[in-house]
Motif scaffolding. Sequence first.
Motif, PDB file in Angstrom:
ATOM      1  N   GLY A 178       0.815  -1.200   0.000  1.00 63.42           N
ATOM      2  CA  GLY A 178       0.000   0.000   0.000  1.00 63.42           C
ATOM      3  C   GLY A 178       0.853   1.256   0.000  1.00 63.42           C
ATOM      4  N   VAL A 179       0.591   2.130  -0.953  1.00 62.19           N
ATOM      5  CA  VAL A 179       1.276   3.423  -1.022  1.00 62.19           C
ATOM      6  C   VAL A 179       0.237   4.512  -1.210  1.00 62.19           C
ATOM      7  N   GLU A 180       0.460   5.635  -0.576  1.00 61.00           N
ATOM      8  CA  GLU A 180      -0.440   6.775  -0.749  1.00 61.00           C
ATOM      9  C   GLU A 180       0.208   7.747  -1.721  1.00 61.00           C
ATOM     10  N   PHE A 181       0.177   7.352  -2.994  1.00 60.84           N
ATOM     11  CA  PHE A 181       0.750   8.159  -4.058  1.00 60.84           C
ATOM     12  C   PHE A 181      -0.366   8.538  -5.021  1.00 60.84           C
ATOM     13  N   PRO A 182      -0.223   9.653  -5.722  1.00 60.39           N
ATOM     14  CA  PRO A 182      -1.214  10.012  -6.740  1.00 60.39           C
ATOM     15  C   PRO A 182      -1.192   8.998  -7.889  1.00 60.39           C
ATOM     16  N   GLY A 228       6.487   5.827  -7.147  1.00 59.93           N
ATOM     17  CA  GLY A 228       7.027   7.038  -6.553  1.00 59.93           C
ATOM     18  C   GLY A 228       7.267   8.113  -7.589  1.00 59.93           C
ATOM     19  N   MET A 229       7.950   9.142  -7.142  1.00 59.26           N
ATOM     20  CA  MET A 229       8.202  10.292  -8.008  1.00 59.26           C
ATOM     21  C   MET A 229       9.202   9.960  -9.106  1.00 59.26           C
ATOM     22  N   VAL A 230       9.007  10.596 -10.245  1.00 62.24           N
ATOM     23  CA  VAL A 230       9.934  10.451 -11.359  1.00 62.24           C
ATOM     24  C   VAL A 230      11.310  10.929 -10.908  1.00 62.24           C
ATOM     25  N   HIS A 231      12.326  10.187 -11.239  1.00 64.57           N
ATOM     26  CA  HIS A 231      13.735  10.493 -10.939  1.00 64.57           C
ATOM     27  C   HIS A 231      14.107  10.353  -9.468  1.00 64.57           C
ATOM     28  N   ARG A 261      15.086   7.872  -7.318  1.00 64.46           N
ATOM     29  CA  ARG A 261      15.501   6.472  -7.330  1.00 64.46           C
ATOM     30  C   ARG A 261      15.331   5.800  -5.967  1.00 64.46           C
ATOM     31  N   GLU A 262      15.604   6.529  -4.888  1.00 63.60           N
ATOM     32  CA  GLU A 262      15.487   5.934  -3.557  1.00 63.60           C
ATOM     33  C   GLU A 262      14.044   5.573  -3.225  1.00 63.60           C
ATOM     34  N   MET A 263      13.114   6.471  -3.548  1.00 63.49           N
ATOM     35  CA  MET A 263      11.699   6.199  -3.298  1.00 63.49           C
ATOM     36  C   MET A 263      11.247   5.000  -4.121  1.00 63.49           C
ATOM     37  N   GLN A 264      11.617   4.978  -5.398  1.00 61.99           N
ATOM     38  CA  GLN A 264      11.226   3.884  -6.275  1.00 61.99           C
ATOM     39  C   GLN A 264      11.848   2.565  -5.812  1.00 61.99           C
ATOM     40  N   ARG A 273       4.865   3.901   4.628  1.00 60.95           N
ATOM     41  CA  ARG A 273       4.603   5.245   5.168  1.00 60.95           C
ATOM     42  C   ARG A 273       5.558   6.249   4.536  1.00 60.95           C
ATOM     43  N   ILE A 274       5.413   6.423   3.241  1.00 64.58           N
ATOM     44  CA  ILE A 274       6.218   7.387   2.507  1.00 64.58           C
ATOM     45  C   ILE A 274       5.351   8.606   2.245  1.00 64.58           C
ATOM     46  N   VAL A 275       5.826   9.765   2.642  1.00 69.69           N
ATOM     47  CA  VAL A 275       5.074  11.003   2.441  1.00 69.69           C
ATOM     48  C   VAL A 275       5.356  11.529   1.038  1.00 69.69           C
ATOM     49  N   TRP A 276       4.289  11.813   0.303  1.00 70.81           N
ATOM     50  CA  TRP A 276       4.431  12.366  -1.042  1.00 70.81           C
ATOM     51  C   TRP A 276       4.886  13.816  -0.904  1.00 70.81           C
ATOM     52  N   PRO A 277       6.040  14.184  -1.479  1.00 61.98           N
ATOM     53  CA  PRO A 277       6.641  15.497  -1.209  1.00 61.98           C
ATOM     54  C   PRO A 277       6.125  16.670  -2.031  1.00 61.98           C
ATOM     55  N   VAL A 278       5.190  16.424  -2.938  1.00 65.96           N
ATOM     56  CA  VAL A 278       4.692  17.485  -3.815  1.00 65.96           C
ATOM     57  C   VAL A 278       3.179  17.554  -3.681  1.00 65.96           C
ATOM     58  N   ASP A 279       2.624  18.748  -3.863  1.00 64.15           N
ATOM     59  CA  ASP A 279       1.173  18.910  -3.853  1.00 64.15           C
ATOM     60  C   ASP A 279       0.543  17.936  -4.855  1.00 64.15           C
ATOM     61  N   TRP A 280      -0.476  17.214  -4.440  1.00 62.95           N
ATOM     62  CA  TRP A 280      -1.086  16.184  -5.285  1.00 62.95           C
ATOM     63  C   TRP A 280      -1.651  16.748  -6.577  1.00 62.95           C
ATOM     64  N   LYS A 281      -2.197  17.940  -6.530  1.00 62.62           N
ATOM     65  CA  LYS A 281      -2.742  18.538  -7.756  1.00 62.62           C
ATOM     66  C   LYS A 281      -1.639  18.718  -8.793  1.00 62.62           C
TER      67      LYS A 281
END
Length: 96
Positions: A16-20, A26-29, A31-34, A57-65
Motif C-alpha cells: 500500500g502506497v499513498e501516491f497520486p 514514486g516520483m519520477v527520478h 531512485r530511492e523512493m522507487q 509510510r512514505i510522504v508524497w513530497p509534492v502537492d497532489w494537484k
Amino acid sequence: MLPDLAERFGLPRIVGVEFPFGHPFGMVHDREMQKTVAISALSLYERTDLPVRKDLRIVWPVDWKVAYKGWQPKEAAPIVAYLKNQVLNKHRKTPD
C-alpha cells in the motif's frame, strides 16, 4: 495504490502506497523512493502466509494537484479521444 480495494478483491500480496495515480513506484527520478517501493513489493514475493499486506509510510513530497497534472499528456491518447467521442455521441453532446 488502492490497498483497501485490492484487499477486498482478495489479492494475495499488497503493497500500500499513498501516491497520486500515475506514480505507483514514486516520483519520477527519485531512485530511492522507487527502490523502496520495489524492494518492499519483491519482499512479499516468497511469502507463503497469504494474504499479506505491507503499507509503506512514505510522504508524497509534492502537492497532489501538481503531481496529477505532471504526468498527464497535453493531448489525449488516440484511444482515449475515441472513447470520449463515443460516450459523448451516445449522450448527444459535442466534444471539446
